[in-house]
Design a protein around this motif. Structure first.
Motif, short mmCIF file in Angstrom:
data_model
loop_
_atom_site.label_atom_id
_atom_site.label_comp_id
_atom_site.label_asym_id
_atom_site.label_seq_id
_atom_site.Cartn_x
_atom_site.Cartn_y
_atom_site.Cartn_z
N GLN A 137 80.68 51.33 70.80
CA GLN A 137 79.63 50.33 71.03
C GLN A 137 79.29 49.70 69.68
O GLN A 137 78.80 50.38 68.78
N ASP A 193 85.98 52.46 73.63
CA ASP A 193 84.68 52.99 74.06
C ASP A 193 83.61 52.90 72.98
O ASP A 193 82.47 53.32 73.21
N THR A 202 83.75 57.55 70.77
CA THR A 202 82.61 56.87 71.39
C THR A 202 81.48 56.82 70.37
O THR A 202 81.55 57.42 69.30
N GLN A 247 88.71 46.83 69.65
CA GLN A 247 88.63 47.22 71.06
C GLN A 247 89.93 47.84 71.53
O GLN A 247 89.94 48.80 72.31
#
Length: 297
Positions: free
Chosen positions: A128, A126, A97, A121
């Motif tokens: 960003q 997860d 993440t 992806q």
């Protein structure tokens, strides 16, 4: 045929790869956090294990031998595979993440990044991802971005750079526009036509002159810093533009108005802070970009 079993330490392979990419033992040692004598011994050990000479050692620089050049891509593939294995083995790609900022031109962001981000992806859903689509050069040292795609090698030794596959810029115009004004057969013909220029057209005059075209600012009826905007202006028949070959060739309504024009070489570099060596999420994104965009052979 008798096969020779090769035994070498992965640390030796990393030492060779870093030295080849950084261009010197001192820079490679800094990148790997080693002393220069230690790194030099590892490179020499790899040469001894393989029974080849990887570098020509001169008073000013290290130059890859022909064998070293041939082996470099294999070791790059090993390095990228090792990183993916490390990430997968620790479960990091599944649970990874956080935020990664990628800075690039709006043309790169529009035409190339979406497909890469689909693959990213799937590997790390997860994460960003922030895309800084701008022609302004983001300052990686001040953390304005984590990774940048640039058209010149950075001079800052605090940054890690990998040269991507080069491309070329070509003249493109819409068939509609050329039907109206005629297809030029001589430089004097094309010098009478309209062009779609970059943000500051006067900066293009010297470049165009070096390629045999004596243009003036008056040729550039339209100018923009946006590659996507320039593409649309060219597609609508508002003039001739210079576009990356794989962008312009994707539109059947565009053609090369003057095939004798020598293509413009465009370098591309993938750049990150040296922290990427230890930051798995940045390394994952960096390696995927390098894999998809291709590295220079």
């Amino acid at each position: 045929m008798e096969w020779k079993r090769l035994n070498f330490d992965w640390n030796q392979a990393r030492a060779f790869l870093a030295t080849a990419e950084e261009g010197s033992l001192s820079a490679a040692a800094r990148a790997l956090g080693l002393t220069q004598p230690t790194l030099s011994r590892q490179v020499a050990g790899l040469e001894e294990s393989l029974g080849v000479t990887l570098f020509e050692r001169t008073s000013r620089a290290l130059l890859l031998t022909q064998t070293g050049t041939q082996l470099l891509e294999h070791f790059r593939s090993m390095g990228e595979a090792a990183n993916r294995i490390s990430i997968t083995a620790t479960g990091q790609s599944e649970a990874m993440t956080g935020h990664v900022a990628i800075a690039c031109t709006n043309g790169m962001a529009t035409f190339f990044l979406p497909e890469i981000l689909k693959k990213l992806q799937a590997a790390a859903p997860d994460l960003q991802i922030e895309i800084i689509a701008s022609n302004e050069m983001s300052d990686l040292r001040r953390r304005e971005a984590d990774i940048a795609i640039r058209h010149a090698r950075p001079q800052d030794e605090g940054l890690f750079a990998k040269r991507l596959r080069d491309t070329t810029g070509h003249l493109f115009a819409s068939s509609e526009y050329l039907d109206a004004v005629g297809r030029p057969s001589h430089p004097s013909d094309i010098e009478k036509l309209q062009f779609v220029g970059c943000e500051y057209p006067e900066r293009m005059l010297g470049l165009m002159a070096s390629h045999g075209l004596g243009l003036t600012v008056a040729n550039f009826n339209y100018s923009t810093a946006s590659v996507t905007m320039a593409l649309e202006l060219v597609r609508k028949g508002l003039g001739i533009g210079i576009l990356p070959i794989d962008v312009g060739a994707a539109y059947p309504e565009l053609e090369n108005p003057y095939p004798d024009f020598e293509p413009i070489e465009i370098e591309s570099w993938l750049v990150a802070h040296r922290e990427l060596k230890t930051n798995l999420r940045i390394r994952l994104v960096f390696d995927l970009l390098a894999e998809y965009l291709g590295t220079k052979q």
